[in-house]
Scaffold this motif. Structure first.
Motif, PDB file in Angstrom:
ATOM      1  N   UNK A   5       4.107  -4.714   6.577  1.00 44.71           N
ATOM      2  CA  UNK A   5       3.720  -4.663   5.169  1.00 44.71           C
ATOM      3  C   UNK A   5       3.786  -3.231   4.636  1.00 44.71           C
ATOM      4  N   UNK A   6       3.307  -2.272   5.422  1.00 45.36           N
ATOM      5  CA  UNK A   6       3.355  -0.870   5.000  1.00 45.36           C
ATOM      6  C   UNK A   6       4.803  -0.396   4.871  1.00 45.36           C
ATOM      7  N   UNK A   7       5.652  -0.763   5.833  1.00 44.58           N
ATOM      8  CA  UNK A   7       7.064  -0.375   5.784  1.00 44.58           C
ATOM      9  C   UNK A   7       7.739  -0.977   4.560  1.00 44.58           C
ATOM     10  N   UNK A   8       7.433  -2.220   4.256  1.00 41.25           N
ATOM     11  CA  UNK A   8       8.017  -2.871   3.091  1.00 41.25           C
ATOM     12  C   UNK A   8       7.568  -2.160   1.814  1.00 41.25           C
ATOM     13  N   UNK A   9       6.309  -1.795   1.746  1.00 41.74           N
ATOM     14  CA  UNK A   9       5.797  -1.073   0.577  1.00 41.74           C
ATOM     15  C   UNK A   9       6.493   0.268   0.395  1.00 41.74           C
ATOM     16  N   UNK A  10       6.698   0.983   1.496  1.00 42.79           N
ATOM     17  CA  UNK A  10       7.396   2.268   1.440  1.00 42.79           C
ATOM     18  C   UNK A  10       8.836   2.062   0.980  1.00 42.79           C
ATOM     19  N   UNK A  11       9.500   1.055   1.538  1.00 43.16           N
ATOM     20  CA  UNK A  11      10.884   0.760   1.162  1.00 43.16           C
ATOM     21  C   UNK A  11      10.986   0.432  -0.330  1.00 43.16           C
ATOM     22  N   UNK A  12      10.081  -0.368  -0.843  1.00 43.37           N
ATOM     23  CA  UNK A  12      10.100  -0.723  -2.261  1.00 43.37           C
ATOM     24  C   UNK A  12       9.910   0.515  -3.136  1.00 43.37           C
ATOM     25  N   UNK A  13       9.023   1.413  -2.720  1.00 38.42           N
ATOM     26  CA  UNK A  13       8.793   2.637  -3.486  1.00 38.42           C
ATOM     27  C   UNK A  13      10.027   3.537  -3.462  1.00 38.42           C
ATOM     28  N   UNK A  14      10.673   3.651  -2.310  1.00 39.22           N
ATOM     29  CA  UNK A  14      11.886   4.460  -2.202  1.00 39.22           C
ATOM     30  C   UNK A  14      12.996   3.904  -3.090  1.00 39.22           C
ATOM     31  N   UNK A  15      13.141   2.588  -3.118  1.00 38.80           N
ATOM     32  CA  UNK A  15      14.149   1.970  -3.977  1.00 38.80           C
ATOM     33  C   UNK A  15      13.841   2.229  -5.447  1.00 38.80           C
ATOM     34  N   UNK A  16      12.600   2.088  -5.832  1.00 38.57           N
ATOM     35  CA  UNK A  16      12.206   2.326  -7.224  1.00 38.57           C
ATOM     36  C   UNK A  16      12.460   3.785  -7.608  1.00 38.57           C
TER      37      UNK A  16
END
Length: 70
Positions: A5-16
């Motif tokens: 979940x933390x990795x997914x959150x980081x990935x979403x922020x990087x994409x944004x």
């Protein structure tokens, strides 16, 4: 919250962040009718889709590839 979940959150922020940076870099204004590199005509559809473009698709790809190698 687990590691995935933390990795997914980081990935979403990087994409944004990347999308936001890309939209800020985008040139706005009148497109050139001829490519600044090869001097071939830039198709009307490209000029409409990418306001402010200065290169044809092929030259833009080459330009971005060279920029990415630096």
């Amino acid at each position: 919250m687990d590691d995935i979940d933390r990795a997914q959150g980081i990935n979403e922020q990087l994409q944004a962040d990347a999308l936001e940076a890309h939209s800020r870099r985008r040139t706005v204004g009148e497109s050139l009718t001829e490519c600044e590199d090869c001097e071939e005509e830039i198709p009307a559809a490209r000029r409409k889709a990418v306001p402010g473009c200065t290169r044809c698709i092929d030259c833009q790809r080459k330009f971005e590839w060279i920029q990415g190698r630096r």
